[in-house]
Design a protein around this motif. Structure first.
Motif, mmCIF file in Angstrom:
data_model
loop_
_atom_site.group_PDB
_atom_site.id
_atom_site.type_symbol
_atom_site.label_atom_id
_atom_site.label_comp_id
_atom_site.label_asym_id
_atom_site.label_seq_id
_atom_site.Cartn_x
_atom_site.Cartn_y
_atom_site.Cartn_z
ATOM 1 N N VAL A 108 -2.851 -0.187 1.177
ATOM 2 C CA VAL A 108 -2.161 0.545 0.444
ATOM 3 C C VAL A 108 -2.412 2.040 0.738
ATOM 4 O O VAL A 108 -3.550 2.384 0.832
ATOM 5 N N LYS A 109 -1.282 2.907 0.961
ATOM 6 C CA LYS A 109 -1.536 4.082 1.566
ATOM 7 C C LYS A 109 -1.374 5.075 0.274
ATOM 8 O O LYS A 109 -2.217 6.013 0.132
ATOM 9 N N GLY A 110 -0.376 5.049 -0.555
ATOM 10 C CA GLY A 110 -0.028 5.913 -1.881
ATOM 11 C C GLY A 110 -1.492 6.018 -2.861
ATOM 12 O O GLY A 110 -1.768 7.247 -2.992
ATOM 13 N N GLU A 111 -1.995 5.039 -2.966
ATOM 14 C CA GLU A 111 -3.128 5.200 -4.118
ATOM 15 C C GLU A 111 -4.604 5.629 -3.307
ATOM 16 O O GLU A 111 -5.168 6.517 -4.262
ATOM 17 N N VAL A 112 -4.635 5.204 -2.121
ATOM 18 C CA VAL A 112 -5.751 5.730 -1.411
ATOM 19 C C VAL A 112 -5.582 7.370 -1.411
ATOM 20 O O VAL A 112 -6.541 8.271 -1.493
ATOM 21 N N HIS A 187 5.324 3.944 4.104
ATOM 22 C CA HIS A 187 4.545 2.756 4.129
ATOM 23 C C HIS A 187 4.414 1.623 3.356
ATOM 24 O O HIS A 187 4.763 0.490 3.494
ATOM 25 N N ASP A 188 4.157 2.156 1.911
ATOM 26 C CA ASP A 188 3.957 1.118 1.085
ATOM 27 C C ASP A 188 5.100 0.152 0.664
ATOM 28 O O ASP A 188 5.111 -0.749 0.381
ATOM 29 N N VAL A 238 -6.898 -9.731 -2.601
ATOM 30 C CA VAL A 238 -5.254 -9.862 -2.802
ATOM 31 C C VAL A 238 -4.703 -9.141 -4.098
ATOM 32 O O VAL A 238 -3.841 -8.429 -4.088
ATOM 33 N N ARG A 239 -5.493 -9.324 -5.018
ATOM 34 C CA ARG A 239 -5.083 -8.861 -6.248
ATOM 35 C C ARG A 239 -5.113 -7.306 -6.315
ATOM 36 O O ARG A 239 -4.339 -6.469 -6.748
ATOM 37 N N ALA A 240 -6.231 -6.899 -5.766
ATOM 38 C CA ALA A 240 -6.362 -5.272 -5.441
ATOM 39 C C ALA A 240 -5.219 -4.695 -4.797
ATOM 40 O O ALA A 240 -4.657 -3.727 -4.863
ATOM 41 N N MET A 241 -4.931 -5.399 -3.490
ATOM 42 C CA MET A 241 -3.937 -5.160 -2.769
ATOM 43 C C MET A 241 -2.616 -5.090 -3.283
ATOM 44 O O MET A 241 -1.712 -3.898 -3.401
ATOM 45 N N CYS A 242 -2.326 -5.962 -4.226
ATOM 46 C CA CYS A 242 -0.870 -6.138 -4.833
ATOM 47 C C CYS A 242 -0.693 -4.893 -5.917
ATOM 48 O O CYS A 242 0.345 -4.371 -6.299
ATOM 49 N N GLU A 243 -1.781 -4.980 -6.920
ATOM 50 C CA GLU A 243 -2.076 -3.972 -8.015
ATOM 51 C C GLU A 243 -1.772 -2.762 -7.438
ATOM 52 O O GLU A 243 -1.078 -1.758 -7.988
ATOM 53 N N GLY A 244 -2.542 -2.357 -6.267
ATOM 54 C CA GLY A 244 -2.437 -1.042 -5.859
ATOM 55 C C GLY A 244 -0.983 -0.553 -5.447
ATOM 56 O O GLY A 244 -0.901 0.607 -5.219
ATOM 57 N N ASN A 245 -0.211 -1.487 -5.008
ATOM 58 C CA ASN A 245 0.998 -1.198 -4.666
ATOM 59 C C ASN A 245 2.265 -2.004 -5.488
ATOM 60 O O ASN A 245 3.121 -2.225 -5.003
ATOM 61 N N ARG A 246 1.882 -1.805 -6.958
ATOM 62 C CA ARG A 246 2.691 -2.667 -7.870
ATOM 63 C C ARG A 246 4.136 -2.125 -7.874
ATOM 64 O O ARG A 246 5.017 -3.020 -8.023
ATOM 65 N N ASP A 247 4.383 -0.882 -7.810
ATOM 66 C CA ASP A 247 5.757 -0.390 -8.033
ATOM 67 C C ASP A 247 6.653 -0.771 -6.802
ATOM 68 O O ASP A 247 7.703 -1.135 -7.182
ATOM 69 N N ALA A 248 6.097 -0.604 -5.572
ATOM 70 C CA ALA A 248 7.202 -1.165 -4.554
ATOM 71 C C ALA A 248 7.176 -2.662 -4.450
ATOM 72 O O ALA A 248 8.318 -3.199 -4.167
#
Length: 257
Positions: A108-112, A187-188, A238-248
């Motif tokens: 995830v790029k936006g949150e980073v 990207h996200d 997987v949870r961290a990845m999906c929650e980190g990009n939740r909006d998209a």
């Protein structure tokens, strides 16, 4: 025998400091060393660091020492920890190697990018994401060939340092990847559809198949196996990845439904 100009390019490439030696970070350390770069890594778990050293790689569990070494050598720092550990990792970088070029391999790029801004490290940061991986995790499953011919996104957000961008792109190329420039939020939105949504669908398919009992699972063949492959990924990652990009991801999931 290497041509003189190629040897010179390898010698002049900055060292690589990899923070996190799981599948992606461990594969990156292997690939960087194979390319001829000086590289070392950090992992919080002594088990992974010990395993890396047993395989002949330079690894440590002392984050401060690793970052001080990066600071002294001008190494490019690669953040390869799960999203929940990014803030703490950035705090350590800000304290011990604030002027080093920094990139990451988080999906995830936006949150980073937002975390980097909070840490005050934006001036020397360029996000990255190699589009490669397996459902397995940990140092033991790393592979220097993981990135060969894989797409590696290198972020093109406003204000990125051109020299750092080139360093990140060169590292990706040295690992055998194909560099694709993209803005972080762009990207996200893309990976929500082709990476994060497939994880949700694979888990759904696995649960639905299991609910059919022994007969359903006994009849399962290639299509079920292929469709559920990534359901074997570590749930926390997987949870961290999906929650980190939740909006998209919610937009993509609504369209899928």
């Amino acid at each position: 025998m290497c041509q003189p100009e190629l040897v010179s390019a390898i010698d002049s490439a900055p060292p690589v400091c990899v923070l996190g030696l799981g599948l992606i970070g461990g594969s990156l350390l292997r690939a960087a060393v194979r390319s001829g770069r000086r590289a070392w890594g950090y992992n919080r778990s002594s088990e992974s660091a010990d395993a890396a050293r047993a395989d002949g790689f330079d690894a440590d569990t002392d984050l401060v020492s690793v970052l001080q070494r990066a600071n002294e050598s001008g190494a490019i720092i690669v953040i390869a920890v799960p999203m929940p550990a990014v803030d703490a990792t950035l705090e350590a970088i800000a304290a011990h190697a604030p002027d080093n070029p920094i990139t990451d391999v988080v999906s995830v790029k936006g949150e980073v990018k937002a975390a980097v801004e909070r840490a005050g490290l934006s001036a020397k940061f360029v996000g990255g994401h190699p589009m490669a991986g397996t459902s397995a995790s940990g140092w033991a499953v790393g592979d220097a060939d993981l990135f060969v011919d894989a797409v590696w996104v290198v972020a093109t957000d406003n204000g990125v340092d051109a020299d750092v961008w080139s360093q990140v792109a060169d590292l990706a190329l040295d690992c055998g990847s194909v560099v694709v420039p993209a803005e972080s939020l762009e990207h996200d939105r893309a990976v929500a559809r082709i990476s994060h949504l497939p994880h949700l669908l694979a888990e759904t398919l696995a649960i639905t198949g299991a609910a059919g009992g022994e007969l359903a699972l006994g009849l399962a063949a290639g299509s079920f196996r292929d469709g559920t492959r990534v359901a074997g990924s570590a749930p926390g990652l997987v949870r961290a990845m999906c929650e980190g990009n939740r909006d998209a991801l919610l937009v993509a999931l609504d369209e899928a439904l």
